[in-house]
Design a protein around this motif. Structure first.
Motif, PDB file in Angstrom:
ATOM      1  N   ALA A   1     -81.051  16.251 121.264  1.00 39.28           N
ATOM      2  CA  ALA A   1     -81.687  17.283 120.449  1.00 39.28           C
ATOM      3  C   ALA A   1     -81.072  18.656 120.686  1.00 39.28           C
ATOM      4  CB  ALA A   1     -83.187  17.323 120.749  1.00 39.28           C
ATOM      5  N   PHE A   2     -80.961  19.071 121.956  1.00 41.07           N
ATOM      6  CA  PHE A   2     -80.560  20.450 122.248  1.00 41.07           C
ATOM      7  C   PHE A   2     -79.087  20.704 121.961  1.00 41.07           C
ATOM      8  CE2 PHE A   2     -79.111  23.808 125.196  1.00 41.07           C
ATOM      9  CZ  PHE A   2     -79.853  24.853 124.667  1.00 41.07           C
ATOM     10  N   GLN A   3     -78.209  19.774 122.351  1.00 42.33           N
ATOM     11  CA  GLN A   3     -76.782  20.008 122.122  1.00 42.33           C
ATOM     12  C   GLN A   3     -76.431  19.920 120.638  1.00 42.33           C
ATOM     13  OE1 GLN A   3     -74.820  17.311 124.969  1.00 42.33           O
ATOM     14  NE2 GLN A   3     -74.427  19.074 126.262  1.00 42.33           N
ATOM     15  N   THR A   4     -77.113  19.049 119.907  1.00 40.68           N
ATOM     16  CA  THR A   4     -76.901  19.011 118.458  1.00 40.68           C
ATOM     17  C   THR A   4     -77.375  20.324 117.844  1.00 40.68           C
ATOM     18  OG1 THR A   4     -77.258  16.617 118.464  1.00 40.68           O
ATOM     19  CG2 THR A   4     -77.380  17.738 116.330  1.00 40.68           C
ATOM     20  N   CYS A   5     -78.519  20.813 118.328  1.00 38.42           N
ATOM     21  CA  CYS A   5     -79.055  22.104 117.883  1.00 38.42           C
ATOM     22  C   CYS A   5     -78.043  23.221 118.153  1.00 38.42           C
ATOM     23  CB  CYS A   5     -80.376  22.385 118.603  1.00 38.42           C
ATOM     24  SG  CYS A   5     -81.071  24.017 118.291  1.00 38.42           S
ATOM     25  N   GLY A   6     -77.492  23.250 119.372  1.00 42.88           N
ATOM     26  CA  GLY A   6     -76.523  24.277 119.725  1.00 42.88           C
ATOM     27  C   GLY A   6     -75.248  24.187 118.900  1.00 42.88           C
ATOM     28  N   ASN A   7     -74.856  22.948 118.584  1.00 43.41           N
ATOM     29  CA  ASN A   7     -73.618  22.724 117.843  1.00 43.41           C
ATOM     30  C   ASN A   7     -73.699  23.224 116.405  1.00 43.41           C
ATOM     31  OD1 ASN A   7     -70.967  21.820 117.868  1.00 43.41           O
ATOM     32  ND2 ASN A   7     -71.479  19.743 117.258  1.00 43.41           N
ATOM     33  N   ILE A   8     -74.911  23.127 115.815  1.00 47.85           N
ATOM     34  CA  ILE A   8     -75.063  23.493 114.395  1.00 47.85           C
ATOM     35  C   ILE A   8     -75.810  24.811 114.203  1.00 47.85           C
ATOM     36  CG2 ILE A   8     -75.037  21.075 113.676  1.00 47.85           C
ATOM     37  CD1 ILE A   8     -78.059  21.199 113.346  1.00 47.85           C
ATOM     38  N   ALA A   9     -76.296  25.417 115.308  1.00 45.17           N
ATOM     39  CA  ALA A   9     -77.169  26.595 115.188  1.00 45.17           C
ATOM     40  C   ALA A   9     -76.506  27.732 114.416  1.00 45.17           C
ATOM     41  CB  ALA A   9     -77.602  27.072 116.573  1.00 45.17           C
ATOM     42  N   GLN A  10     -75.272  28.100 114.815  1.00 48.60           N
ATOM     43  CA  GLN A  10     -74.624  29.243 114.167  1.00 48.60           C
ATOM     44  C   GLN A  10     -74.357  28.955 112.692  1.00 48.60           C
ATOM     45  OE1 GLN A  10     -74.259  32.197 115.400  1.00 48.60           O
ATOM     46  NE2 GLN A  10     -73.140  33.087 113.689  1.00 48.60           N
TER      47      GLN A  10
ATOM     48  N   ASN B   1     -74.885  14.126 116.645  1.00 45.14           N
ATOM     49  CA  ASN B   1     -73.811  14.553 115.758  1.00 45.14           C
ATOM     50  C   ASN B   1     -73.420  13.481 114.748  1.00 45.14           C
ATOM     51  OD1 ASN B   1     -72.967  17.330 116.595  1.00 45.14           O
ATOM     52  ND2 ASN B   1     -72.878  16.321 118.581  1.00 45.14           N
ATOM     53  N   LEU B   2     -73.660  12.206 115.083  1.00 41.99           N
ATOM     54  CA  LEU B   2     -73.415  11.135 114.123  1.00 41.99           C
ATOM     55  C   LEU B   2     -74.327  11.314 112.910  1.00 41.99           C
ATOM     56  CD1 LEU B   2     -71.789   8.493 113.715  1.00 41.99           C
ATOM     57  CD2 LEU B   2     -73.743   7.265 114.667  1.00 41.99           C
ATOM     58  N   TYR B   3     -75.586  11.681 113.182  1.00 37.04           N
ATOM     59  CA  TYR B   3     -76.532  11.937 112.085  1.00 37.04           C
ATOM     60  C   TYR B   3     -76.070  13.133 111.242  1.00 37.04           C
ATOM     61  CZ  TYR B   3     -80.661  13.510 109.601  1.00 37.04           C
ATOM     62  OH  TYR B   3     -81.519  13.939 108.624  1.00 37.04           O
ATOM     63  N   ILE B   4     -75.649  14.215 111.924  1.00 38.81           N
ATOM     64  CA  ILE B   4     -75.196  15.413 111.214  1.00 38.81           C
ATOM     65  C   ILE B   4     -74.000  15.089 110.322  1.00 38.81           C
ATOM     66  CG2 ILE B   4     -74.158  17.710 111.500  1.00 38.81           C
ATOM     67  CD1 ILE B   4     -77.138  17.590 112.144  1.00 38.81           C
ATOM     68  N   TYR B   5     -73.099  14.253 110.829  1.00 39.85           N
ATOM     69  CA  TYR B   5     -71.890  13.915 110.067  1.00 39.85           C
ATOM     70  C   TYR B   5     -72.246  13.247 108.739  1.00 39.85           C
ATOM     71  CZ  TYR B   5     -67.563  11.598 108.699  1.00 39.85           C
ATOM     72  OH  TYR B   5     -66.475  11.154 107.990  1.00 39.85           O
ATOM     73  N   PHE B   6     -73.158  12.269 108.779  1.00 47.80           N
ATOM     74  CA  PHE B   6     -73.503  11.536 107.560  1.00 47.80           C
ATOM     75  C   PHE B   6     -74.456  12.343 106.670  1.00 47.80           C
ATOM     76  CE2 PHE B   6     -72.143   7.885 110.191  1.00 47.80           C
ATOM     77  CZ  PHE B   6     -71.195   7.362 109.324  1.00 47.80           C
ATOM     78  N   ALA B   7     -75.401  13.081 107.281  1.00 49.36           N
ATOM     79  CA  ALA B   7     -76.392  13.816 106.490  1.00 49.36           C
ATOM     80  C   ALA B   7     -75.780  15.003 105.757  1.00 49.36           C
ATOM     81  CB  ALA B   7     -77.530  14.295 107.399  1.00 49.36           C
ATOM     82  N   TRP B   8     -74.758  15.620 106.370  1.00 50.69           N
ATOM     83  CA  TRP B   8     -74.185  16.828 105.777  1.00 50.69           C
ATOM     84  C   TRP B   8     -72.835  16.583 105.099  1.00 50.69           C
ATOM     85  CZ3 TRP B   8     -75.156  21.338 109.790  1.00 50.69           C
ATOM     86  CH2 TRP B   8     -76.541  21.514 109.919  1.00 50.69           C
TER      87      TRP B   8
END
Length: 449
Positions: free
Chosen positions: A24-33, A151-158
């Motif tokens: 949760a936190f590292q994915t948050c940090g990766n996409i926050a900006q 990040n796997l989720y972010i890759y497919f969702a976005w």
């Protein structure tokens, strides 16, 4: 269950709990900006870099008191309460406001100091000089698996998206909040160690969950922990390792916050630029898991100690920095919402960018697994203060790096990491050679560390 099996069980639960929380936190940090850049056309005017700078600044200061907190409350409860604050920070992004965003940044900074001090204590208590290398690798591999799943989720969702909508943002951060809470609950499964110490020896087993001693005794332990932290900070070994730790703080900021932003800002990557942030995080995670797994499993059969692993780490990172310098536009870290059309010394390549993500993760695992290992080995009796100092130095350097990331072009950020990484490698070698000499004087086998 035998004592050794119970200790390994605790290490695995510790790793799995951190895996959920940091998915949760590292994915948050990766996409926050990237998310915040899309929000800044509204009433929200926060900065992901500034938030991370606050987090790591408060984190560094809080490490002065975190050993005392862990001594009073106990590591298990410390990790549970810290996990709740991590979840609250992630939940802020569901409906962000500038004041809640920065307030949560302060609280998670305090929580992070307590969490990582308790983690180092728990890791050390459940290890000995023969298992600290293996356990550090197992924990690190499980922890960094978090980079893969989120990040796997972010890759497919976005995929194919150039703008992050309100619905996209809420869906992602509700899911991440729940995942963080699952990791927090798992801390309750950690089992207390039986007291195996001889009378008169320090009861390190009690460190894992604490005991119900009187208020006077807990305050005495708290004061003693604080004094140990101050005393340890001025020892030769800690001062030398602080240079290495400083480097891990700088490169942590780069791979967890800055590099993903750089990739998302390169317009020449086309409609995939946002989903590539997720793919980058996945390959950072692959590098972290591979490194943690290999160095953990091979630690028992490594006749040469920790230095070759750290040497591999700095070589891998220098290769990554060189490729990033050639591949990424210089203004990518500070590009506006529209991105950048600039070109560096080659046409930006997605394949090179993702390969560098893998190298960044692999190199980071080299440094962190060996730092965890050498700290647990050198300070088995003073684990909480030693790990607090480690996180103090790492977090203050991460805070500084997040601050200058708002202003410095990419080439200067890379140059700073090259210089600090070079000297950090030399200081680590010095401490490791002295540890090997001390071990040889005791007649122990160097390969066991």
């Amino acid at each position: 269950m035998s004592p050794e099996s119970k200790k390994l069980f605790n290490i695995i639960i510790l790793g799995v709990s951190f895996m959920f929380m940091f998915t949760a936190f590292q994915t948050c940090g990766n996409i926050a900006q990237t998310v915040i850049t899309n929000l800044n056309s509204t009433d929200f005017h926060g900065s992901g870099y500034t938030s991370m700078s606050i987090i790591y600044g408060v984190f560094s200061a809080s490490n002065l008191i975190s050993p005392s907190v862990v001594a009073i409350v106990g590591p298990q409860l410390s990790m549970v309460v810290s996990g709740i604050f991590y979840s609250l920070y992630i939940a802020v992004f569901i409906q962000p406001a500038t004041w809640t965003f920065y307030t949560a940044s302060v609280f998670i900074g305090i929580a992070a100091a307590v969490l990582w001090t308790a983690q180092g204590n728990c890791l050390t208590v459940n290890s000995d000089e023969n298992t600290i290398g293996r356990n550090s690798g197992v924990f690190w591999a499980l922890l960094q698996s978090s980079l893969f799943f989120g990040n796997l989720y972010i890759y497919f969702a976005w995929q194919g998206k150039t703008h992050i909508s309100e619905g996209d943002r809420r869906t992602v951060f509700i899911a991440l909040t729940v995942i963080s809470l699952v990791g927090t609950v798992l801390f309750f499964l950690i089992r207390k160690q039986e007291d195996t110490k001889a009378p008169g020896e320090e009861d390190s087993a009690n460190e894992i969950l604490g005991d119900s001693s009187s208020a006077q005794n807990t305050m005495t332990r708290a004061v003693a922990a604080f004094k140990k932290s101050i005393k340890l900070s001025f020892t030769k070994e800690i001062m030398l390792l602080s240079v290495t730790t400083a480097y891990t703080g700088l490169e942590l900021t780069f791979f967890s916050g800055v590099y993903g932003t750089c990739i998302g800002a390169v317009n020449r990557f086309g409609s995939e630029e946002k989903s590539l942030i997720g793919l980058s995080g996945i390959f950072i995670g692959v590098g972290e898991i591979l490194g943690g797994g290999i160095f953990g499993l091979l630690s028992k059969h490594n006749r040469f100690g920790r230095n070759p692993v750290v040497m591999l780490g700095i070589i891998v990172h220098f290769i990554a920095f060189y490729l990033i310098f050639f591949n990424m536009p210089n203004d990518a870290p500070i590009a506006p919402m529209e991105g950048t059309d600039d070109v560096a010394y080659m046409i930006p390549s997605k394949e090179v960018a993702i390969f560098c993500s893998f190298l960044l993760g692999l190199g980071d695992s080299c440094f962190n697994t060996q730092l965890l290992s050498i700290l647990g080995f050198l300070y088995s009796e003073d684990s909480a203060p030693a790990f607090a100092i480690f996180k103090f130095v790492q977090s203050i350097c991460a805070a500084v790096a997040y601050f200058y990331s708002n202003y410095f072009l990419l080439q200067w950020q890379l140059l700073i990491m090259v210089i600090v990484g070079f000297f950090g490698t030399i200081t680590f070698f010095t401490v490791e050679w002295e540890a090997a000499a001390a071990l040889a004087a005791r007649g122990s086998d160097y390969s066991s560390i």
